[in-house]
Design an enzyme around this catalytic site. Structure first.
Site, mmCIF file in Angstrom:
data_model
loop_
_atom_site.group_PDB
_atom_site.id
_atom_site.type_symbol
_atom_site.label_atom_id
_atom_site.label_comp_id
_atom_site.label_asym_id
_atom_site.label_seq_id
_atom_site.Cartn_x
_atom_site.Cartn_y
_atom_site.Cartn_z
ATOM 1 N N HIS A 62 0.814 -1.216 0.000
ATOM 2 C CA HIS A 62 0.000 0.000 0.000
ATOM 3 C C HIS A 62 0.847 1.265 0.000
ATOM 4 O O HIS A 62 0.571 2.209 -0.769
ATOM 5 C CB HIS A 62 -0.943 0.019 1.199
ATOM 6 C CG HIS A 62 -1.725 1.299 1.318
ATOM 7 N ND1 HIS A 62 -2.901 1.531 0.628
ATOM 8 C CD2 HIS A 62 -1.482 2.440 2.025
ATOM 9 C CE1 HIS A 62 -3.344 2.744 0.902
ATOM 10 N NE2 HIS A 62 -2.506 3.315 1.749
ATOM 11 N N ALA A 63 1.857 1.328 0.868
ATOM 12 C CA ALA A 63 2.657 2.552 0.982
ATOM 13 C C ALA A 63 3.314 2.895 -0.356
ATOM 14 O O ALA A 63 3.332 4.065 -0.774
ATOM 15 C CB ALA A 63 3.714 2.401 2.072
ATOM 16 N N TYR A 64 3.853 1.895 -1.033
ATOM 17 C CA TYR A 64 4.484 2.135 -2.329
ATOM 18 C C TYR A 64 3.461 2.605 -3.353
ATOM 19 O O TYR A 64 3.686 3.589 -4.075
ATOM 20 C CB TYR A 64 5.172 0.867 -2.820
ATOM 21 C CG TYR A 64 5.838 1.017 -4.169
ATOM 22 C CD1 TYR A 64 7.050 1.690 -4.299
ATOM 23 C CD2 TYR A 64 5.257 0.489 -5.314
ATOM 24 C CE1 TYR A 64 7.656 1.828 -5.542
ATOM 25 C CE2 TYR A 64 5.850 0.627 -6.557
ATOM 26 C CZ TYR A 64 7.051 1.296 -6.666
ATOM 27 O OH TYR A 64 7.639 1.438 -7.900
ATOM 28 N N ALA A 65 2.318 1.920 -3.418
ATOM 29 C CA ALA A 65 1.281 2.286 -4.383
ATOM 30 C C ALA A 65 0.796 3.717 -4.151
ATOM 31 O O ALA A 65 0.637 4.498 -5.102
ATOM 32 C CB ALA A 65 0.118 1.302 -4.307
ATOM 33 N N LYS A 120 3.643 6.346 -4.992
ATOM 34 C CA LYS A 120 3.802 6.548 -6.429
ATOM 35 C C LYS A 120 2.624 7.314 -7.015
ATOM 36 O O LYS A 120 2.796 8.185 -7.879
ATOM 37 C CB LYS A 120 3.964 5.205 -7.145
ATOM 38 C CG LYS A 120 5.225 4.441 -6.781
ATOM 39 C CD LYS A 120 6.498 5.224 -7.065
ATOM 40 C CE LYS A 120 6.905 5.228 -8.510
ATOM 41 N NZ LYS A 120 8.227 5.875 -8.723
#
Length: 219
Positions: free
Chosen positions: A129-132, A135
Site C-alpha cells: 500500500h505505501a508504495y502504491a 507513487k
C-alpha cells in the site's frame, strides 16, 4: 547532445540506461547515495555524483540538476518501512520535480509502475500500500507541474534480455505483466527523444510491438 541526470543511478534500470544514453551521444550525470557504487556507475560512462536525495532540500537538488536538459527519476526505497517508502518514493521524488523546475531541467521522466494511480485499490494493511500510494501521489504532483513530463509504467520487472518489443496497456490491469529491466531502459531512452510522449502515462510490458511503433500508438 542532451545533458541528462538520472536520480537513483545505481539501480539496474539506471545502469543500463546510462550506457544507452552515453552510446547515443548524451552527457549523463548519475546521482546515487552509496559511494561504494561509484565504480559501477563510472563503468557506464556516466559522471558519478554521490548524494542522498532523501536528505536534500529542493534547493540542494536543484544545484545538482543545474545545466541539465532532462531528469529521469529511477530511485526508490526498495521496500522496507512505510515511512521510508513515503520519504523516498513520494517526498524526495516531489522535491526532485520542484528542483527540476528551479534548475530549468524541463524534461522529466518518471519510472513508475503498471497501473499506478489513486485508484490502485491496495488495502492499507497490504505491505504494497505505501508504495502504491507514494507513487500515485508523486505521479499526480508531476502531472500538475510545469515540466515536460512522461510517466512510464512497466510491469513486474525481470532480468530478461532486451527484446526491444513491448505491449502498451489499453487500461486493463488483469493478469501479471512482466517487463525486462533492459526494455524499461530502452523505453525511457526512447521517450526522452520523443516529444510526442510529453504529458503521457505509458503502461507497458514485454510484448510483440517494436518500441518505436508502440510509442506512436500512444502519441
Amino acid at each position: 547532445m542532451s545533458h541528462v541526470a538520472i536520480i537513483g543511478g545505481h539501480g539496474k534500470v539506471a545502469l543500463i540506461l546510462s550506457q544507452l544514453l552515453k552510446t547515443g551521444g548524451n552527457d549523463v550525470t548519475s546521482i546515487f547515495r552509496n559511494p561504494d557504487h561509484t565504480d559501477d556507475v563510472e563503468n557506464t560512462g556516466a559522471t558519478p555524483v554521490v548524494a542522498d536525495v532523501e536528505q536534500l532540500s529542493v534547493a540542494q537538488i536543484a544545484d545538482l540538476l543545474e545545466g541539465h536538459d532532462a531528469v529521469v527519476w529511477s530511485a526508490g526505497a526498495g521496500g522496507g518501512s512505510p515511512e521510508r517508502t513515503y520519504a523516498v518514493d513520494r517526498d524526495a521524488a516531489i522535491r526532485a520535480m520542484d528542483a527540476a523546475e528551479v534548475a530549468g531541467a524541463k524534461r522529466f521522466v518518471m519510472v513508475s509502475y503498471f497501473g499506478a494511480g489513486q485508484d490502485h485499490g491496495i488495502p492499507e494493511d497490504d505491505p504494497f500500500h505505501a508504495y502504491a500510494q507514494a507513487k500515485a501521489d508523486a505521479d499526480d504532483h508531476l502531472r500538475a507541474s510545469a515540466l515536460d513530463w512522461t510517466i512510464v509504467g512497466p510491469g513486474a520487472l525481470t532480468e530478461d534480455e532486451a527484446s526491444g518489443k513491448i505491449d502498451v496497456s489499453t487500461g486493463e490491469r488483469d493478469g501479471e505483466r512482466k517487463t525486462s529491466r533492459a526494455n524499461v531502459a530502452l523505453v525511457v531512452g526512447a521517450v526522452l527523444d520523443d516529444p510526442s510522449t510529453v504529458g503521457k502515462k505509458i503502461d507497458f510490458s514485454d510484448g510483440d510491438t517494436l518500441i518505436s511503433d508502440a510509442l506512436e500508438v500512444v502519441a
